[in-house]
Design a protein around this motif. Structure first.
Motif, mmCIF file in Angstrom:
data_model
loop_
_atom_site.group_PDB
_atom_site.id
_atom_site.type_symbol
_atom_site.label_atom_id
_atom_site.label_comp_id
_atom_site.label_asym_id
_atom_site.label_seq_id
_atom_site.Cartn_x
_atom_site.Cartn_y
_atom_site.Cartn_z
ATOM 1 N N ILE A 1 5.024 77.619 117.593
ATOM 2 C CA ILE A 1 6.518 78.038 117.503
ATOM 3 C C ILE A 1 7.689 77.321 117.264
ATOM 4 C CG2 ILE A 1 7.999 79.042 119.230
ATOM 5 C CD1 ILE A 1 5.669 80.700 120.636
ATOM 6 N N ILE A 2 7.084 75.985 117.997
ATOM 7 C CA ILE A 2 8.077 74.942 117.526
ATOM 8 C C ILE A 2 8.198 74.458 116.168
ATOM 9 C CG2 ILE A 2 8.562 72.593 118.098
ATOM 10 C CD1 ILE A 2 7.715 73.022 121.115
ATOM 11 N N SER A 3 6.998 74.408 115.638
ATOM 12 C CA SER A 3 6.916 73.937 114.194
ATOM 13 C C SER A 3 7.534 74.730 113.235
ATOM 14 C CB SER A 3 5.567 73.454 113.692
ATOM 15 O OG SER A 3 4.623 74.679 113.978
ATOM 16 N N VAL A 4 7.388 75.982 113.224
ATOM 17 C CA VAL A 4 7.884 77.125 112.598
ATOM 18 C C VAL A 4 9.283 76.977 112.742
ATOM 19 C CG1 VAL A 4 7.957 79.449 111.942
ATOM 20 C CG2 VAL A 4 5.598 78.609 112.297
ATOM 21 N N GLY A 5 9.772 77.086 114.136
ATOM 22 C CA GLY A 5 10.981 77.227 114.338
ATOM 23 C C GLY A 5 12.173 76.095 113.767
ATOM 24 N N LEU A 6 11.385 74.800 113.971
ATOM 25 C CA LEU A 6 12.026 73.722 113.415
ATOM 26 C C LEU A 6 12.102 73.736 111.944
ATOM 27 C CD1 LEU A 6 13.536 71.149 114.730
ATOM 28 C CD2 LEU A 6 11.275 69.866 114.521
ATOM 29 N N VAL B 1 14.907 76.170 111.000
ATOM 30 C CA VAL B 1 16.190 75.679 111.364
ATOM 31 C C VAL B 1 16.611 74.439 110.236
ATOM 32 C CG1 VAL B 1 17.316 74.104 112.843
ATOM 33 C CG2 VAL B 1 16.225 76.009 113.829
ATOM 34 N N TYR B 2 15.760 73.544 110.002
ATOM 35 C CA TYR B 2 15.972 72.640 108.803
ATOM 36 C C TYR B 2 15.972 73.060 107.581
ATOM 37 C CZ TYR B 2 15.319 68.658 112.234
ATOM 38 O OH TYR B 2 15.350 67.730 113.292
ATOM 39 N N ARG B 3 15.793 74.347 107.401
ATOM 40 C CA ARG B 3 16.124 74.916 106.026
ATOM 41 C C ARG B 3 17.461 75.335 105.745
ATOM 42 N NH1 ARG B 3 17.931 77.335 102.621
ATOM 43 N NH2 ARG B 3 17.370 79.105 101.158
ATOM 44 N N PHE B 4 18.355 75.242 106.829
ATOM 45 C CA PHE B 4 19.946 75.254 106.734
ATOM 46 C C PHE B 4 20.680 74.533 107.354
ATOM 47 C CE2 PHE B 4 17.631 79.554 107.321
ATOM 48 C CZ PHE B 4 17.948 79.993 106.386
ATOM 49 N N VAL B 5 20.014 73.676 108.314
ATOM 50 C CA VAL B 5 20.688 72.374 109.070
ATOM 51 C C VAL B 5 20.378 71.230 108.350
ATOM 52 C CG1 VAL B 5 21.238 71.468 111.300
ATOM 53 C CG2 VAL B 5 21.133 74.013 110.980
ATOM 54 N N PRO B 6 21.341 70.277 108.514
ATOM 55 C CA PRO B 6 20.963 69.014 108.059
ATOM 56 C C PRO B 6 20.195 68.258 109.070
ATOM 57 C CG PRO B 6 23.313 69.425 107.828
ATOM 58 C CD PRO B 6 22.751 70.268 108.429
ATOM 59 N N THR C 1 8.896 64.021 102.026
ATOM 60 C CA THR C 1 9.703 64.753 102.793
ATOM 61 C C THR C 1 9.192 65.160 104.103
ATOM 62 O OG1 THR C 1 10.925 65.529 100.757
ATOM 63 C CG2 THR C 1 11.354 66.647 103.014
ATOM 64 N N VAL C 2 7.893 65.904 104.129
ATOM 65 C CA VAL C 2 7.397 66.157 105.433
ATOM 66 C C VAL C 2 7.300 65.056 106.312
ATOM 67 C CG1 VAL C 2 5.107 67.145 106.185
ATOM 68 C CG2 VAL C 2 6.606 68.248 104.599
ATOM 69 N N LYS C 3 6.594 64.025 105.774
ATOM 70 C CA LYS C 3 6.333 62.729 106.651
ATOM 71 C C LYS C 3 7.378 62.190 107.062
ATOM 72 C CE LYS C 3 4.937 59.247 103.783
ATOM 73 N NZ LYS C 3 3.974 58.370 103.067
ATOM 74 N N ASN C 4 8.622 62.338 106.385
ATOM 75 C CA ASN C 4 9.668 61.360 107.039
ATOM 76 C C ASN C 4 10.401 62.376 107.917
ATOM 77 O OD1 ASN C 4 10.978 58.960 105.328
ATOM 78 N ND2 ASN C 4 9.672 59.837 104.160
ATOM 79 N N VAL C 5 10.383 63.793 107.772
ATOM 80 C CA VAL C 5 11.303 64.692 108.552
ATOM 81 C C VAL C 5 10.424 64.925 109.939
ATOM 82 C CG1 VAL C 5 12.249 66.895 108.967
ATOM 83 C CG2 VAL C 5 12.636 65.639 106.820
#
Length: 233
Positions: free
Chosen positions: A20-25, A28-33, A117-121
């Motif tokens: 839930i948290i991983s998909v939700g985050l 969210v990051y699809r749209f939010v900086p 990108t994944v590794k950093n975010v």
């Protein structure tokens, strides 16, 4: 039996919450900086405990529409020339890396822009199997939820580009005293040239090796089709 059931219930709940948290985050990051990354936090702590360094966190989020088209084209040429075609993984490069690792050699280029990108975010810097497994999971998730232009936008905003310098806007201001929207081809290629080790090399004082990499990147930029991201400087 009760202990096993409790353990299984705990594992199940943990897995569900992680999903839930991983998909939700990711949504969210699809749209939010992305406000901050684990690597940024780690670097701040490293600087804080190093008496010879000042604590430095230089970052400034800008949208892809405010970044010169030379920047995405340069990192596309330097880091991942199959970026527009793959689904997060460069299978051919991974196979080559695997074969060379078995021979005791190392090869560059197996990690795609999406994986970086994944590794950093989302993750931390390590070579453990756990981290690699989570990286693969988030890579699939990001490729499913984010379009390519969003992956490139996040990458250009969070990637480490110097000691305490993160993202193309901060790098452009520090190294060339101009906004990322004004980066020339030569400047963008110079920034891309140091990405393999941005704390060792600097676009401000490029070595002969970095100038050589810059020339190679510029040639690749000419050979690759434009990816249609960013704005004209």
């Amino acid at each position: 039996m009760k202990l096993i059931k409790r353990l299984w219930r705990l594992i199940w709940k943990t897995a569900m919450w992680f999903l839930i948290i991983s998909v939700g985050l990711t949504v969210v990051y699809r749209f939010v900086p992305v406000p901050i990354t684990p690597l940024m936090v780690i670097r701040v702590f490293e600087q804080a405990f190093d008496s010879e360094k000042e604590v430095r966190l230089n970052k400034d989020w800008v949208s892809l529409s405010e970044i010169s088209k030379n920047a995405p084209q340069a990192v596309y040429a330097a880091e991942d020339q199959k970026f527009m075609d793959h689904k997060g993984f460069d299978i051919e490069a991974m196979e080559k890396a695997w074969e060379n690792n078995k021979k005791g050699k190392r090869i560059k280029g197996a990690s795609t822009i999406t994986q970086q990108t994944v590794k950093n975010v989302f993750l931390w810097q390590s070579r453990t199997y756990l981290r690699k497994g989570l990286e693969a999971y988030f890579t699939v998730l990001v490729e499913l939820i984010w379009p390519k232009h969003r992956i490139m936008e996040v990458y250009l905003n969070v990637i480490e580009m110097g000691d305490g310098i993160y993202g193309i806007e901060a790098a452009s201001q520090v190294y060339f005293n101009k906004p990322a929207s004004k980066l020339t081809r030569n400047q963008a290629a110079l920034i891309a040239a140091v990405l393999p080790n941005p704390r060792r090399w600097s676009p401000a004082k490029p070595s002969g090796y970095i100038i050589g990499r810059q020339g190679w990147i510029l040639r690749q930029m000419n050979n690759l089709p434009p990816i249609g991201m960013g704005v004209n400087p």
